[in-house]
Enzyme design. Structure first.
Site, short mmCIF file in Angstrom:
data_model
loop_
_atom_site.label_atom_id
_atom_site.label_comp_id
_atom_site.label_asym_id
_atom_site.label_seq_id
_atom_site.Cartn_x
_atom_site.Cartn_y
_atom_site.Cartn_z
N TYR A 168 -33.42 -40.48 22.74
CA TYR A 168 -34.31 -39.35 23.42
C TYR A 168 -34.66 -39.73 24.85
O TYR A 168 -35.57 -39.42 25.15
CB TYR A 168 -35.49 -38.84 22.62
CG TYR A 168 -34.96 -39.18 21.07
CD1 TYR A 168 -33.98 -38.24 20.53
CD2 TYR A 168 -35.69 -39.64 20.21
CE1 TYR A 168 -33.66 -38.21 19.25
CE2 TYR A 168 -35.38 -39.90 18.79
CZ TYR A 168 -34.28 -39.26 18.50
OH TYR A 168 -34.06 -39.06 16.88
N HIS A 169 -33.63 -40.26 25.33
CA HIS A 169 -33.81 -40.80 26.82
C HIS A 169 -32.94 -39.97 27.85
O HIS A 169 -32.19 -40.69 29.00
CB HIS A 169 -33.54 -42.12 27.21
CG HIS A 169 -34.55 -43.07 26.32
ND1 HIS A 169 -34.10 -44.56 25.84
CD2 HIS A 169 -35.77 -42.87 25.76
CE1 HIS A 169 -35.16 -44.75 25.37
NE2 HIS A 169 -36.18 -44.02 25.07
N LEU A 170 -32.80 -38.66 27.64
CA LEU A 170 -31.90 -38.04 28.38
C LEU A 170 -32.22 -37.86 29.96
O LEU A 170 -33.54 -37.79 30.22
CB LEU A 170 -31.90 -36.38 27.95
CG LEU A 170 -31.11 -36.27 26.57
CD1 LEU A 170 -31.56 -36.87 25.37
CD2 LEU A 170 -30.82 -34.67 26.32
#
Length: 536
Positions: A469-471
């Site tokens: 979830y490090h877009l």
């Protein structure tokens, strides 16, 4: 219907947007409007640390995106949570406080982001934090984000650190200093047992300023352009469409999904895509929504022989009541656990200059965060590659601002990413197999004894791996002449006056760590540049 006139309009009250709005409103002569699509951050589970697990699938505070089928991971559709409240993803994330390494930012500079080298960004990292225990050369003493060391420590976490030492890694309790490699406890963005989001650290002290107007549940539908200048935004609140005008700048801080979506809905992006989606082309900028990067992880979970895990503290009502009482009295215990307690940074190949693998060791096991933990003692370690070569995209599906965009990660498209992740899983197995862990490990649950060869491990990674979830990267920073650059080094959208982007989307390349703290730094640096440009 016009909402009013402001000097600055900030779109998105998340990890960067809350920072930009709070810092700009320090000048009482400027009128600042902050628009947030989500509701206020009133839920207790946005503040109690373990609430990150509860909000993982809570649509009130989470956009809960689902990516398109991805052929590189067996056609699976990756669940993609994003914060939708004041503080954005800093209000629902795992609270791991990591910056990346100096070479990350020096590489940004080499990619055309002049002024974003490590020496340039370090003052802003120091400005945003309060961490008295750290070396003052690298750490701040009076910033809005308080940093603490992970408090969950017992024989099991110490054994995992000892396992890393067995494998030749140095003990490192300062991952945010000059050297990242090693094994040690994470730092966390918590303050006295509570989550320290940008909503708490930046917005809460600023909310009483008369020149800061915060509107929640306000969905921005497009940026209003007058030729090649951004002059306002159109947004909806309670079913009503409103407009607000800006005399200076409009700053998009919607994150790696929403910022490119808003640009595309406004007619700024790849002309062919916009025409196909029924949006009139206002400015051709093909890089909008491209260059999507994320960290992709694979896990190894094991059953543990002693009751030293979070599972044991929440397995039944009496255990939960005891944990809740401990938290109420002392602000510690199971309810303060973040998405990792011990961290490891290591190299998949000895010839590398800096680590390319990161490990989160979490004293919890379960099928995923959205379900109850196993009814027995268990732990999970996840490993991810730092800087993947695979790239994806974010593209609108239509001209409807309420329709979620197309998101494609292409997570394991490139061969290097595949090989590195396989090496990471092998490393985790070495950690769990170390002498220090033998008194605790009963057996490996996943991948399991039938997964041994490189091909079997890769197949397991494709089928079960997950996003960290490090877009980032979808409005990449770079010179106008750079291929697919969207903003310049001062975060101004190429070819459009009065419009900037300040969030994780501007990263030319993802950092070698969790991305939230770097996103907060981007907000600090953006506000500083905007102030300087306004005075010029």
């Amino acid at each position: 219907m016009a909402e009013g006139y402001y000097d600055f309009i900030v779109v998105g009250a998340g990890s960067a947007g809350a920072v930009v709005a709070a810092r700009l409103s320090e000048n009482s002569a400027w009128k600042v409007l902050l628009l947030e699509a989500g509701p206020p951050n009133k839920s207790i589970w946005l503040h109690v640390p373990i609430g990150f697990a509860k909000n993982f699938t809570n649509p009130r505070y989470n956009w809960m995106y689902t990516a398109d089928p991805d052929s590189s991971i067996n056609g699976r559709q990756m669940f993609t949570p994003r914060g939708k409240t004041l503080g954005g993803s800093s209000s629902i994330n795992g609270m791991i406080y990591l910056r990346g390494v100096p070479t990350d930012f020096n590489h940004w500079r080499q990619m055309g982001a002049v002024g974003w080298g490590y020496d340039d960004v370090l003052p802003f990292f120091r400005k945003l934090e309060t961490y008295p225990e750290g070396d003052s050369t690298y750490h701040g003493r009076s910033g809005p984000i308080e940093v603490t060391d992970a408090a969950w420590r017992n024989d099991l976490t110490e054994a995992f650190i000892a396992a890393g030492r067995e494998l030749g890694l140095p003990r490192n309790d300062g991952f945010n200093g000059p050297v990242q490699e090693g094994v040690g406890y994470f730092q966390l963005s918590q303050k006295r047992g509570l989550r320290n989001s940008t909503a708490r650290g930046y917005l809460k002290p600023a909310r009483n300023r008369p020149n800061l107007h915060v509107v929640t549940e306000a969905l921005v539908e497009r940026v209003i352009l007058d030729g090649k200048r951004a002059v306002g935004v159109e947004y909806s609140v309670g079913g009503q469409t409103r407009q607000a005008r800006a005399g200076c700048d409009i700053i998009l801080s919607g994150g790696a999904i929403n910022s490119p979506q808003i640009l595309q809905l406004s007619g700024i992006g790849a002309g062919e895509l916009l025409s196909q989606r029924g949006v009139a082309v206002q400015h051709e900028l093909p890089g909008v929504g491209e260059n999507l990067q994320d960290h992709y992880n694979c896990k190894v979970s094991t059953r543990i022989s002693r009751p030293l895990t979070v599972n044991d503290h929440v397995k039944n009502f009496p255990a939960k009541a005891k944990a809740a009482l401990r938290y109420a009295l002392f602000r510690d215990g199971a309810l303060t656990v973040a998405a990792g307690v011990v961290g490891v940074f290591t190299k998949s190949r000895p010839e590398l200059e800096v680590p390319d693998l990161q490990v989160h060791f979490f004293p919890f096991s379960g099928d995923n965060l959205a379900v109850a933990p196993h009814p027995f003692s268990g732990v999970t370690a996840i490993v991810n590659q730092h800087v993947p070569e695979s790239r994806g995209h974010v593209r609108i599906r239509s001209s409807n601002p309420r329709e979620y965009p197309s998101i494609l990660g292409n997570y394991l498209k490139e061969e290097l990413d595949q090989r590195t992740l396989v090496a990471g899983v092998k490393f985790l197995r070495q950690m769990f197999g170390a002498t220090a862990m033998k008194p605790f490990v009963m057996h490996e649950m996943k991948p399991g004894k039938d997964v041994r060869s490189d091909d079997e491990i890769l197949a397991y990674a494709r089928e079960t791996g997950d996003s960290c979830y490090h877009l980032s990267g979808t409005c990449r920073m770079g010179m106008a002449s750079a291929k697919m650059a969207v903003v310049d080094e001062r975060l101004r959208v190429h070819g459009i006056e009065g419009l900037r982007v300040a969030d994780a989307s501007i990263m030319p390349q993802i950092t070698s760590a969790n991305t939230n703290v770097t996103t907060i730094m981007i907000g600090e640096k953006a506000a500083d540049m905007i102030k300087a440009d306004a005075r010029a």
